[in-house]
Enzyme design. Structure first.
Site, PDB file in Angstrom:
ATOM      1  N   HIS A 322     -64.914  43.824   1.533  1.00  0.00           N
ATOM      2  CA  HIS A 322     -64.827  42.401   1.867  1.00  0.00           C
ATOM      3  C   HIS A 322     -66.239  41.851   2.000  1.00  0.00           C
ATOM      4  CE1 HIS A 322     -63.633  38.691   3.938  1.00  0.00           C
ATOM      5  NE2 HIS A 322     -62.433  38.931   3.460  1.00  0.00           N
ATOM      6  N   ASP A 379     -55.262  42.464   1.668  1.00  0.00           N
ATOM      7  CA  ASP A 379     -54.413  42.714   0.496  1.00  0.00           C
ATOM      8  C   ASP A 379     -53.943  44.157   0.385  1.00  0.00           C
ATOM      9  OD1 ASP A 379     -56.605  40.431  -0.968  1.00  0.00           O
ATOM     10  OD2 ASP A 379     -54.458  40.087  -0.687  1.00  0.00           O
TER      11      ASP A 379
HETATM   12  C1  SDX Z   1     -59.634  38.400  -0.252  1.00  0.00           C
HETATM   13  O1  SDX Z   1     -63.598  35.864   1.293  1.00  0.00           O
HETATM   14  C2  SDX Z   1     -62.446  36.040   1.921  1.00  0.00           C
HETATM   15  O2  SDX Z   1     -62.308  35.790   3.072  1.00  0.00           O
HETATM   16  C3  SDX Z   1     -61.347  36.561   1.004  1.00  0.00           C
HETATM   17  C4  SDX Z   1     -60.016  36.873   1.694  1.00  0.00           C
HETATM   18  C5  SDX Z   1     -59.341  35.611   2.256  1.00  0.00           C
HETATM   19  O3  SDX Z   1     -58.553  35.737   3.194  1.00  0.00           O
HETATM   20  O4  SDX Z   1     -59.551  34.534   1.638  1.00  0.00           O
HETATM   21  O5  SDX Z   1     -60.220  37.802   2.753  1.00  0.00           O
HETATM   22  C6  SDX Z   1     -59.003  37.455   0.714  1.00  0.00           C
HETATM   23  O6  SDX Z   1     -60.052  37.969  -1.320  1.00  0.00           O
HETATM   24  C7  SDX Z   1     -59.818  39.835   0.153  1.00  0.00           C
HETATM   25  C8  SDX Z   1     -60.579  40.650  -0.954  1.00  0.00           C
HETATM   26  C9  SDX Z   1     -59.542  41.054  -2.011  1.00  0.00           C
HETATM   27  N1  SDX Z   1     -60.247  41.700  -3.154  1.00  0.00           N
HETATM   28  C10 SDX Z   1     -60.152  43.051  -3.332  1.00  0.00           C
HETATM   29  O7  SDX Z   1     -59.566  43.814  -2.553  1.00  0.00           O
HETATM   30  C11 SDX Z   1     -60.835  43.532  -4.615  1.00  0.00           C
HETATM   31  C12 SDX Z   1     -61.615  44.826  -4.320  1.00  0.00           C
HETATM   32  N2  SDX Z   1     -62.773  44.443  -3.478  1.00  0.00           N
HETATM   33  C13 SDX Z   1     -64.007  44.171  -4.126  1.00  0.00           C
HETATM   34  O8  SDX Z   1     -63.975  43.745  -5.429  1.00  0.00           O
HETATM   35  C14 SDX Z   1     -65.095  43.614  -3.220  1.00  0.00           C
HETATM   36  O9  SDX Z   1     -65.099  44.383  -2.090  1.00  0.00           O
HETATM   37  C15 SDX Z   1     -65.034  42.150  -2.832  1.00  0.00           C
HETATM   38  C16 SDX Z   1     -64.907  41.259  -4.010  1.00  0.00           C
HETATM   39  C17 SDX Z   1     -63.883  41.893  -1.908  1.00  0.00           C
HETATM   40  C18 SDX Z   1     -66.324  41.812  -2.078  1.00  0.00           C
HETATM   41  O10 SDX Z   1     -67.325  41.881  -3.030  1.00  0.00           O
HETATM   42  P1  SDX Z   1     -68.874  41.708  -2.601  1.00  0.00           P
HETATM   43  O11 SDX Z   1     -69.012  41.242  -1.211  1.00  0.00           O
HETATM   44  O12 SDX Z   1     -69.524  40.899  -3.673  1.00  0.00           O
HETATM   45  O13 SDX Z   1     -69.381  43.181  -2.595  1.00  0.00           O
HETATM   46  P2  SDX Z   1     -69.975  43.907  -3.845  1.00  0.00           P
HETATM   47  O14 SDX Z   1     -69.077  43.713  -5.025  1.00  0.00           O
HETATM   48  O15 SDX Z   1     -71.408  43.497  -3.972  1.00  0.00           O
HETATM   49  O16 SDX Z   1     -69.870  45.436  -3.393  1.00  0.00           O
HETATM   50  C19 SDX Z   1     -70.914  46.039  -2.637  1.00  0.00           C
HETATM   51  C20 SDX Z   1     -70.877  47.492  -3.041  1.00  0.00           C
HETATM   52  C21 SDX Z   1     -71.010  47.692  -4.569  1.00  0.00           C
HETATM   53  O17 SDX Z   1     -71.548  48.973  -4.760  1.00  0.00           O
HETATM   54  P3  SDX Z   1     -73.201  49.119  -4.931  1.00  0.00           P
HETATM   55  O18 SDX Z   1     -73.616  48.099  -5.986  1.00  0.00           O
HETATM   56  O19 SDX Z   1     -73.784  48.832  -3.555  1.00  0.00           O
HETATM   57  O20 SDX Z   1     -73.413  50.547  -5.376  1.00  0.00           O
HETATM   58  O21 SDX Z   1     -69.596  48.067  -2.706  1.00  0.00           O
HETATM   59  C22 SDX Z   1     -68.922  48.458  -3.901  1.00  0.00           C
HETATM   60  C23 SDX Z   1     -69.593  47.724  -5.055  1.00  0.00           C
HETATM   61  O22 SDX Z   1     -69.446  48.451  -6.261  1.00  0.00           O
HETATM   62  N3  SDX Z   1     -67.532  48.046  -3.739  1.00  0.00           N
HETATM   63  C24 SDX Z   1     -66.473  48.760  -4.105  1.00  0.00           C
HETATM   64  C25 SDX Z   1     -65.358  48.028  -3.700  1.00  0.00           C
HETATM   65  N4  SDX Z   1     -65.750  46.880  -3.112  1.00  0.00           N
HETATM   66  C26 SDX Z   1     -67.109  46.893  -3.145  1.00  0.00           C
HETATM   67  N5  SDX Z   1     -66.383  49.950  -4.731  1.00  0.00           N
HETATM   68  C27 SDX Z   1     -65.121  50.419  -4.944  1.00  0.00           C
HETATM   69  N6  SDX Z   1     -63.978  49.778  -4.584  1.00  0.00           N
HETATM   70  C28 SDX Z   1     -64.074  48.568  -3.962  1.00  0.00           C
HETATM   71  N7  SDX Z   1     -62.954  47.911  -3.602  1.00  0.00           N
END
Ligand code: SDX
Length: 444
Positions: A322, A379
């Site tokens: 998140h 989710d």
């Molecule tokens: C919602 O914003 C809100 O409040 C949203 C929400 C709401 O109520 O409106 O809470 C609802 O959208 C919840 C999120 C639902 N999405 C998912 O579950 C999709 C999976 N999650 C990710 O795609 C990610 O965690 C996000 C999109 C939620 C957050 O992305 P960020 O903050 O841009 O983080 P990032 O992509 O920069 O990740 C940081 C690191 C990365 O690795 P490094 O580059 O540091 O090596 O963490 C890794 C990412 O690759 N990472 C994951 C991961 N989420 C982040 N790796 C594997 N699986 C994951 N789910």
């Protein structure tokens, strides 16, 4: 350790967190600039850069706005480190246990819990506006049956602006809010019925908000549908948990589109479109598809997690991570607890829940997830409950839409009343070509 490019100005102790430092100093191009510090109710602090470009010629660059506050807001507070979520100051745990979705909607929209009389009147207004104009039948008939219900819902909500006058007076604003909250479940159920080739079921005024939605989804002209009050209550809980979440992607979209003074209906339709993305509200559908894939390929939770950690693999553990929560999403904790109760009550299979809990158990002990502070978000467990109560997978994100609707409208209302609101228009750092002369076609 300071992030690259940000140098501590004074070596040694950082400014004490408690110091009521009223401004920060920017040294640039031989000059000093004092930038005001703004402090919120919960002591979170922001650098006010309203005059930055005017005074220094500089803009800021913050891809994804992870460090940028878009506005002042009093609707929702999140502490991502502590896993705190409050709507208008009320903890989500208390609202989940004691409130109802329409009461929470009123709280988000108008800032206070409604009196019994207000809640009764609000509920009655919404109940009496659940029907869609009969011309909407033709609208749905033109939609392909294979269409995902999210673009259908977004198009239908935008189409409401063709039926009703602009929300340009306080009375029309209230009526538009009632229409949106009342008709969204009907639109969602109609979209679903159309996709399965069944006739839509008209809403019933003798049923409460969630029971009416379940009735419109699952009753048919040939067969009545008994609404299990436990299922209706669980749905009400799910809608409460999704009702608002400060400046998330879809709410920020609503604020940006609304800042151009576009129609409220069209503005909400833009929020629905943003929510559809698999990284945002579309994640709940992706979680179930992920769990079902793991269920089919026995014992592949560990294999899946290896792919999710592989930088060369685009696989993500959907429902994990998140932008704000760097600890357990409090909504996920509430849903995880409800999962078991609902599955037992309705007698659904617990297989996907067991896989989800196994994934969580492994991930929360895995350095990759621990180091990045990746925890289950709202989710991760919501889809398990939706499936247990019979909601089809491609309707999961539409359910998120039903929940988030009052939050979107509350932010639109707040933005509309904020004297500081201007049309949203971010700047950019241009990285394209310098000026160059046109080359005629015969010389290329
Ligand atoms: C919602 O914003 C809100 O409040 C949203 C929400 C709401 O109520 O409106 O809470 C609802 O959208 C919840 C999120 C639902 N999405 C998912 O579950 C999709 C999976 N999650 C990710 O795609 C990610 O965690 C996000 C999109 C939620 C957050 O992305 P960020 O903050 O841009 O983080 P990032 O992509 O920069 O990740 C940081 C690191 C990365 O690795 P490094 O580059 O540091 O090596 O963490 C890794 C990412 O690759 N990472 C994951 C991961 N989420 C982040 N790796 C594997 N699986 C994951 N789910």
């Amino acid at each position: 350790m300071a992030e690259p490019g940000i140098e501590e100005k004074r070596k040694g102790a950082a400014p004490s967190a408690g110091a009521a430092q009223k401004s920060a100093t920017l040294q640039y191009d031989g000059k000093s600039y004092s930038l005001p510090i703004v402090e919120g109710t919960e002591s979170e602090r922001a650098l006010d850069i309203t005059r930055l470009r005017q005074d220094t010629g500089l803009i800021t660059l913050d891809s994804g706005y992870g460090n940028t506050g878009a506005c002042r807001s009093s609707i929702c507070f999140i502490d991502g480190e502590q896993g705190i979520l409050r709507y208008r100051g009320y903890p989500i745990e208390q609202l989940a246990e004691k409130s109802s979705f329409l009461e929470v909607a009123w709280l988000l929209l108008y800032g206070e819990l409604p009196t019994p009389e207000r809640l009764t009147g609000f509920t009655r207004e919404i109940t009496r506006h659940t029907m869609l104009h009969e011309d909407f039948r033709r609208f749905f008939d033109f939609m392909p049956k294979s269409a995902h219900p999210m673009p259908v819902s977004a198009a239908a909500v935008a189409a409401l602006s063709t039926f009703y006058k602009e929300a340009d007076t306080e009375d029309r604003v209230f009526r538009a809010i009632v229409r949106l909250l009342a008709k969204m479940p009907t639109i969602a159920a109609y979209a679903y019925k159309h996709s399965i080739g069944q006739p839509p079921m008209y809403p019933r005024n003798d049923l409460d908000y969630c029971s009416n939605f379940l009735y419109m989804m699952f009753a048919t002209p040939c067969e009545p549908y008994y609404v299990d009050p436990v299922v209706a209550r669980v749905l009400d809980l799910l809608l409460i948990l999704h009702a608002d979440h400060e400046q998330n992607c879809s709410t920020s979209t609503v604020r940006l589109v609304g800042s151009s003074q576009s129609s409220l209906y069209a503005t909400i339709a833009s929020g629905i479109s943003a929510l559809w993305g698999p990284l945002h509200g579309g994640a709940n559908q992706k979680v179930i598809e992920m769990l079902e894939r793991i269920a089919l390929e026995e014992g592949s939770a560990e294999v899946f997690l290896r792919k999710a950690k592989d930088k060369d693999d685009t696989t993500r553990l959907m429902g994990f991570g998140h932008r704000v929560y760097k600890s357990y999403d409090p909504r996920a904790a509430i849903l995880k607890k409800s999962c078991k109760e609902v599955i037992e009550r309705v007698g659904a299979s617990s297989k996907l829940l067991e896989i989800a809990m196994r994934l969580e158990e492994i991930a929360l002990e895995d350095d990759y997830f621990v180091k990045r502070k990746l925890y289950p978000n709202v989710d991760f467990y919501s889809g398990v409950i939706y499936q247990a109560i019979g909601i089809p997978v491609n309707m999961f994100t539409v359910m998120f839409t039903l929940g988030r609707l009052p939050g979107w409208i509350a932010h639109w209302l707040e933005m509309r009343k904020d004297p500081d609101t201007r049309i949203g228009r971010p700047r950019q750092v241009y990285t394209g070509h310098r000026e160059r002369a046109y080359v005629p076609l015969d010389q290329r």
